[in-house]
Design an enzyme around this catalytic site. Structure first.
Site, PDB file in Angstrom:
ATOM      1  N   ASP A 192      -7.494  -6.777   7.577  1.00  0.00           N
ATOM      2  CA  ASP A 192      -6.126  -7.256   7.367  1.00  0.00           C
ATOM      3  C   ASP A 192      -5.432  -7.510   8.703  1.00  0.00           C
ATOM      4  O   ASP A 192      -4.280  -7.116   8.915  1.00  0.00           O
ATOM      5  CB  ASP A 192      -5.325  -6.259   6.536  1.00  0.00           C
ATOM      6  CG  ASP A 192      -4.071  -6.887   5.910  1.00  0.00           C
ATOM      7  OD1 ASP A 192      -4.041  -8.129   5.773  1.00  0.00           O
ATOM      8  OD2 ASP A 192      -3.136  -6.146   5.569  1.00  0.00           O
TER       9      ASP A 192
ATOM     10  N   MET B 133       0.802  -1.213   0.000  1.00  0.00           N
ATOM     11  CA  MET B 133       0.000   0.000   0.000  1.00  0.00           C
ATOM     12  C   MET B 133       0.839   1.269   0.000  1.00  0.00           C
ATOM     13  O   MET B 133       0.301   2.365  -0.045  1.00  0.00           O
ATOM     14  CB  MET B 133      -0.929   0.005   1.227  1.00  0.00           C
ATOM     15  CG  MET B 133      -2.040  -1.009   1.157  1.00  0.00           C
ATOM     16  SD  MET B 133      -3.215  -0.663  -0.149  1.00  0.00           S
ATOM     17  CE  MET B 133      -3.993   0.811   0.499  1.00  0.00           C
TER      18      MET B 133
ATOM     19  N   VAL C 218       6.399   3.888   4.356  1.00  0.00           N
ATOM     20  CA  VAL C 218       6.277   4.564   5.648  1.00  0.00           C
ATOM     21  C   VAL C 218       7.574   5.306   5.945  1.00  0.00           C
ATOM     22  O   VAL C 218       8.668   4.747   5.817  1.00  0.00           O
ATOM     23  CB  VAL C 218       5.969   3.563   6.784  1.00  0.00           C
ATOM     24  CG1 VAL C 218       5.878   4.283   8.133  1.00  0.00           C
ATOM     25  CG2 VAL C 218       4.666   2.820   6.505  1.00  0.00           C
TER      26      VAL C 218
END
Length: 500
Positions: free
Chosen positions: A137, A21, A24
């Protein structure tokens, strides 16, 4: 992007990691002088400008839903920034390691430690579920064990708000094979019990050091759909098997599961759980499994799913409750039969849970009439059941002063048909006796001079509850409206006392 600055205040220092996704970053919030984590969300290649804009809008909407979740077991979302045609999520910085990393380095966890981790995660999930948000998830890599001892559920990046399509339903991701509940693999949207299955699969890893189903992604998916969960020894074995039952109806109620996990975490013997392993085989279960019902009877826990609320703990000598500390469903505080009598209907509506910054609430609206109930908290407390009795007294007194201060009230309730504000006059605030440990009430009058709403606030131990009864019908008298609100408040108080 290279290190830089977002929104003129977040300095990106260095990458911390990357996944499907996005990436970070470790960042510095220069305005508040603190370190934060910034997640750079990655959008699929080849999107048209409109598709890209829609995806950004959808991602921001999902982030807004996540930001409403306030719980020590849920990573806090501080800000959302849209720059360079993509969203960036600014979150609290956690220091420690994931459950997956911990197991890989140190091996399987002792049952009592794994039980505490599981209970903390499940309580966090309950908060999310109470606001209609599925995580979707839950896996060892998304359970973070901080250096200070917190257990934090992270990465709501593919979470799903009830009734809404999500960014990830456009083809980015549906979860992690081996941790996706069977019903979701079959194309269903799933629900809270799907997250419960995923937590069971996560606990299996914590207890054994390996997933319940291994192999390639395709092999894990096939095994999830066709094979029973391998038997797991130890005090958590029966519970994990029940959590990972093939059909959602065979899984235990989450509150029952939390209770059992807390017992094991405390070193106590959990109730013996007669698990039907056939429940993991397609076509074998037609109703809620006997196991969940048995646990509920054994530990004396009320089985109820819904929004957040409270169980009550009593003093040994009787009298008023001493504290409300454990979540339960606020929509169960007024029973269906009583709602039917109050609303004068043979088909009482199902409670509609909701929550805001003041606290969890439930409404029972029909056309022209409704009952509402909210359990409140002050701005300094994370949730109502964390409040002390002294804090509840202060909150109650502040509410009483607030309502006594304002005579003219703009009032609306779209669910019963009042979509535009009604300018209403408040009747004098008066003390009530025989309800809770202290109580007050008042009414609202419309332009015709008749009462359309009656409001009651009461305090019971460390809990402040507000109850509203409204009717736009001409038949009930002002006294009828007042008495209906009182009956609703009395029913909710009795439900709280009976829970203990």
């Amino acid at each position: 992007m290279s290190t830089g600055r977002l929104a003129g205040r977040y300095s990106l220092l260095r990458p911390l990691g990357a996944g499907g996704m996005g990436k970070v970053w470790l960042a510095r919030d220069e305005m508040l002088d603190r370190d934060v984590a910034v997640k750079e969300l990655t959008l699929p290649e080849g999107l048209s400008p409109k598709e890209r804009a829609d995806s950004v809008t959808r991602a921001v909407r999902e982030a807004q839903a996540t930001a409403r979740l306030r719980h020590p077991g849920i990573v806090a979302l501080h800000d959302v920034v849209v720059e360079q045609e993509r969203p960036w999520l600014v979150m609290e910085l956690l220091r420690g390691r994931t459950l997956g990393e911990t197991v890989r380095e140190f091996g399987p966890m002792p049952a009592d430690y794994a039980a505490r981790v599981g209970a903390d995660v499940l309580e966090a999930l309950t908060v999310a579920h109470s606001q209609g948000l599925q995580h979707r998830d839950v896996k060892p890599g998304n359970v973070f064990l901080t250096e200070s001892g917190r257990v934090v559920l992270t990465d709501f990046g593919i979470a799903r708000q009830e009734g809404q399509a999500t960014l990830t339903e456009q083809g980015l991701m549906i979860g992690s094979p081996g941790f996706i509940a069977p019903e979701r693999l079959e194309g269903e949207s799933g629900g809270p019990l799907s997250d419960l299955w995923s937590l069971g699969a996560t606990l299996y890893v914590a207890l054994t050091g390996a997933p319940a189903h291994e192999g390639s992604a395709a092999q894990r998916v096939r095994a999830t759909l066709t094979q029973p969960v391998p038997e797991l020894a130890g005090p958590l074995g029966p519970l994990v098997a029940a959590m990972m039952a093939r059909h959602p109806a065979a899984r235990p109620d989450p509150r029952v599961a939390v209770h059992v996990l807390r017992q094991v975490a405390a070193g106590e013997q959990a109730p013996r759980l007669p698990v039907n392993h056939d429940a993991t085989v397609p076509g074998q279960v037609r109703r809620r499994g006997r196991a969940a019902v048995w646990i509920a009877a054994a530990v004396g826990v009320a089985v109820a799913a819904g929004t957040t609320g409270f169980f009550v703990l009593r003093d040994q000598g009787g009298g008023p409750p001493s504290a409300f500390t454990v979540p339960m469903d606020v929509c169960t505080l007024i029973g269906s039969q009583e709602i039917g009598r109050l609303l004068r209907t043979q088909s009482p509506p199902k409670g509609q849970p909701d929550a805001d910054e003041v606290g969890p609430e439930c409404g029972w609206p029909i056309s022209g009439t409704g009952v509402g109930l909210q359990v409140q908290k002050d701005s300094d407390t994370l949730d109502p059941w964390s409040m002390t009795t002294d804090a509840a007294r202060t909150l109650f007194q502040n509410q009483q002063r607030y309502w006594a201060k304002y005579d003219d009230i703009d009032w609306t309730w779209p669910e019963i048909g009042v979509k535009k504000s009604i300018r209403s006059k408040r009747t004098p605030v008066r003390q009530l006796t025989g309800l809770g440990e202290e109580a007050f009430g008042f009414e609202l009058k419309g332009t015709t001079g008749r009462v359309h709403s009656a409001h009651i606030y009461y305090r019971l131990a460390n809990l402040v509850v507000s109850v509203e009864y409204t009717t736009l019908n001409d038949r009930p008298t002002d006294e009828d409206v007042k008495q209906s609100a009182l009956r609703a408040a009395q029913a909710s108080e009795q439900a709280l006392r009976d829970a203990g």
